[in-house]
Design a protein around this motif. Sequence first.
Motif, PDB file in Angstrom:
ATOM      1  N   GLU A  60       1.456  -1.253  -4.268  1.00  0.00           N
ATOM      2  CA  GLU A  60       1.422  -0.155  -5.073  1.00  0.00           C
ATOM      3  C   GLU A  60       0.722   0.998  -4.301  1.00  0.00           C
ATOM      4  N   GLY A  61       1.255   2.406  -4.321  1.00  0.00           N
ATOM      5  CA  GLY A  61       0.809   3.422  -3.845  1.00  0.00           C
ATOM      6  C   GLY A  61       1.861   4.592  -3.735  1.00  0.00           C
ATOM      7  N   ASP A  62       1.584   5.711  -3.108  1.00  0.00           N
ATOM      8  CA  ASP A  62       2.591   6.664  -2.843  1.00  0.00           C
ATOM      9  C   ASP A  62       3.116   6.624  -1.565  1.00  0.00           C
ATOM     10  N   MET A 118      -8.718   4.572  -6.185  1.00  0.00           N
ATOM     11  CA  MET A 118      -8.279   3.315  -6.371  1.00  0.00           C
ATOM     12  C   MET A 118      -6.729   3.240  -6.502  1.00  0.00           C
ATOM     13  N   HIS A 119      -6.284   2.110  -6.106  1.00  0.00           N
ATOM     14  CA  HIS A 119      -4.823   1.841  -6.391  1.00  0.00           C
ATOM     15  C   HIS A 119      -4.518   0.607  -6.973  1.00  0.00           C
ATOM     16  N   PHE A 120      -3.478   0.416  -8.031  1.00  0.00           N
ATOM     17  CA  PHE A 120      -3.461  -0.917  -8.671  1.00  0.00           C
ATOM     18  C   PHE A 120      -2.200  -1.352  -8.433  1.00  0.00           C
ATOM     19  N   VAL A 121      -1.892  -2.671  -8.133  1.00  0.00           N
ATOM     20  CA  VAL A 121      -0.658  -3.390  -7.825  1.00  0.00           C
ATOM     21  C   VAL A 121      -0.236  -4.017  -9.436  1.00  0.00           C
ATOM     22  N   THR A 122       0.757  -3.525 -10.095  1.00  0.00           N
ATOM     23  CA  THR A 122       1.129  -4.127 -10.951  1.00  0.00           C
ATOM     24  C   THR A 122       2.531  -4.899 -11.097  1.00  0.00           C
ATOM     25  N   ALA A 123       3.224  -4.963  -9.880  1.00  0.00           N
ATOM     26  CA  ALA A 123       4.433  -5.543  -9.821  1.00  0.00           C
ATOM     27  C   ALA A 123       4.671  -6.145  -8.554  1.00  0.00           C
ATOM     28  N   PRO A 129      -2.058  -8.073 -11.841  1.00  0.00           N
ATOM     29  CA  PRO A 129      -2.573  -6.688 -11.350  1.00  0.00           C
ATOM     30  C   PRO A 129      -3.255  -7.055 -10.237  1.00  0.00           C
ATOM     31  N   ILE A 130      -3.366  -6.217  -9.196  1.00  0.00           N
ATOM     32  CA  ILE A 130      -4.313  -6.213  -8.202  1.00  0.00           C
ATOM     33  C   ILE A 130      -4.927  -4.726  -7.887  1.00  0.00           C
ATOM     34  N   GLU A 131      -6.361  -4.684  -7.796  1.00  0.00           N
ATOM     35  CA  GLU A 131      -6.893  -3.514  -7.510  1.00  0.00           C
ATOM     36  C   GLU A 131      -7.137  -3.572  -6.066  1.00  0.00           C
ATOM     37  N   VAL A 132      -6.696  -2.633  -5.029  1.00  0.00           N
ATOM     38  CA  VAL A 132      -6.975  -2.376  -3.900  1.00  0.00           C
ATOM     39  C   VAL A 132      -7.862  -1.262  -3.354  1.00  0.00           C
ATOM     40  N   ILE A 133      -9.128  -1.475  -2.621  1.00  0.00           N
ATOM     41  CA  ILE A 133      -9.853  -0.342  -2.307  1.00  0.00           C
ATOM     42  C   ILE A 133     -10.389  -0.797  -0.622  1.00  0.00           C
ATOM     43  N   ALA A 168      -2.848   5.873   1.997  1.00  0.00           N
ATOM     44  CA  ALA A 168      -2.695   5.262   1.020  1.00  0.00           C
ATOM     45  C   ALA A 168      -2.662   3.630   1.280  1.00  0.00           C
ATOM     46  N   VAL A 169      -3.036   2.724   0.275  1.00  0.00           N
ATOM     47  CA  VAL A 169      -3.198   1.319   0.784  1.00  0.00           C
ATOM     48  C   VAL A 169      -1.881   0.689   1.155  1.00  0.00           C
ATOM     49  N   ASN A 170      -0.758   1.739   0.919  1.00  0.00           N
ATOM     50  CA  ASN A 170       0.508   0.989   1.311  1.00  0.00           C
ATOM     51  C   ASN A 170       1.226   1.975   2.374  1.00  0.00           C
ATOM     52  N   ASP A 171       0.070   2.609   3.069  1.00  0.00           N
ATOM     53  CA  ASP A 171       0.669   3.811   4.164  1.00  0.00           C
ATOM     54  C   ASP A 171       1.289   2.608   5.267  1.00  0.00           C
ATOM     55  N   PRO A 172       2.439   2.635   5.694  1.00  0.00           N
ATOM     56  CA  PRO A 172       3.270   1.908   6.668  1.00  0.00           C
ATOM     57  C   PRO A 172       2.596   1.981   8.054  1.00  0.00           C
ATOM     58  N   ASN A 173       2.033   3.020   8.121  1.00  0.00           N
ATOM     59  CA  ASN A 173       1.241   3.119   9.624  1.00  0.00           C
ATOM     60  C   ASN A 173       0.223   2.357   9.703  1.00  0.00           C
TER      61      ASN A 173
END
Length: 635
Positions: A408-410, A1-6, A36-40, A415-420
């Motif tokens: 948020e993510g690496d 799980m990934h959390f958006v905090t900003a 905060p946002i949790e993305v799954i 990843a939830v923020n994978d640009p692909n």
Amino acid sequence: MHFVTASLALNIIAGAALPARKALYYDIPPPPSPEPIEVIELPLPPVAPSLETGACTLDINPRKTGCIQRELGDYEFQAGDFSPDGNHIIVNVKFVGAPKAPDPASIYDGEQLILVKADGTTFNNGDTWKCLSCAVPEGQQKLLDPQRDYPHVFRSGDKALWGHNVLDCNGHQLASDECTAQDTHIYPIYWAVIQDGVEKNGAPRELRLHPDDIHFGWSSFTNSGGQNTFFGRLQFNANPETGNILAPRYELVDVNLLYDPARSQRLTAKGKKIMIHDDAIGIGELRGFSGTGDEIIYIGPTWEANNIDVSAIHVVTGVVRRLTEHPEYTDPIAFSVDNKWFVAMDTRGSNRQMFMSGMRHIPPLIDLITVTVASSTRNNGNRRFFQPILIDGYGDRGDYFGQQVNAEGDGSAGAVNDPNWNGRADPAFSHDGTKIVYWQAIVTGRECGGLNPLPCPVPTTQGQREYRLMLARLTSRTPQPVPPVFDVPDQLPWATPFPPGSNFPKDSQRLVAGSYTLRGRISGHAIVKLTSSTSDQSRGYDTVAVNYTNYADVEGYILNGWEKVTSTILLPNPWDTLVDWYSDIEETGVVSATKRTSPDGFHLQIDAVANIFNATGTLTTTINGVQYKQPANGT
């Protein structure tokens, strides 16, 4: 799980945004803080290894409830919105690899409508999904329309919009055990039009359901590549006697053409003076409704040069407001049911459009001929640059441009923020306002590999599926009540009645070729020249030239310089356009900015359907020393 905090850093530069607008709200509150946002990722049916009959084996799905295809295809996967309880999401999928009849699993074949669990539970059979349309008896789905995109659940919870069809579960909630194939009917949607004196079904596209479960909005292409938008009421006809669909059907009646001849153009002329109308109604493409249904949401005339935004118009008063202002491109959008928030798929953060739209507060003059090109550069074929952006109901303002839901993510593969992984239409809120659903597709095909420098990614999804269903939980929020739906009339006061056989009104407000002056609202002026390659000036124009002298519509943003663009439609394809663009504009005051082409100009050819960028020369916007360059060809 990934959390958006900003929030994502979406500001272009400090102070470079339009001050808060107060056209509709007298007291606009300050922008909200990031939350905060949790993305799954939500599970879907398993992927079949091939399209061959029987490829969906017991090893892949032991419950024999179907497999879906790995590839995206055209409209074969599309997520919709939530059921009323917020625990289920409606999705269009394509089942493949089913065994032959009479095997019971043979029903899981072809394009079907399913519900997916969004709360971590399963249905009684152990699956996280339930097929709504599988095994519906033939007699209960006569003349099923093949268009099955943009699925939506009716607010009542017992029906679903499925492209050009309505799936009706006979009063049972779609998610309940009582909703079975035997209780389900699927009816085609019929829009009566007259062509060559004969009534037939029209060609609506991207149907959007009004929150009252009765009215619809839709768009429809013209033969010349244009588009009109409509609003009508849904009415069931069990025994139709006219038209080319003689089966029980839902009909679109009391149709309105969303057009007001007195307010049809953003730019008009009085003598040799151009006037800009912020209250213009130009609904180019309908994108849906506000949460209570009091506003129609749409893409229309640009407010600033090359900046494609989303606007809203009140269904009764006709009051227009601008929802988004970021220079990047906005398109799919959905409101919360209480109108307090919306989520938009937007290219902001990617810098995809900044080379042409980054300089703020340029009046939309060249857009008279460049708007199609500006909107076409947002994609690179199957590579899109949309990500979901959460914005409060007052819209972009000041230096507030919302919060990226999946920031948020690496950024790694999967990843939830994978640009692909690119956002697609449509996102949606749960009725209680605590969840958002959206879906994404990974870039494939010509848009990666080969001569294109961007690599072809390998999906990390189950079965290397090329699409994924995402759930965002707004974890700091508490469930909110659902407010009453706005009582919308069948005939909108500002729209044009459009019964079958109506002719489209001629637009008498459109600017004709000639020379004009536009006065800045704050200072200065612009000399505008519209010219045509034909001798008949009333037939329009293909070149716009503008010269700015101390021009300012917003305090502190002063324009000087010039711009000239010629646009040529490359027939016989009405979507293929070539623009020859020359620009040398300087902006001073709050910002120091330039928008310049190379000495030989910028020449872009692009097909609005294919969206493949191909240009010679350069167009570059520089803001406070930061350069925004055009995409490389093929990217």
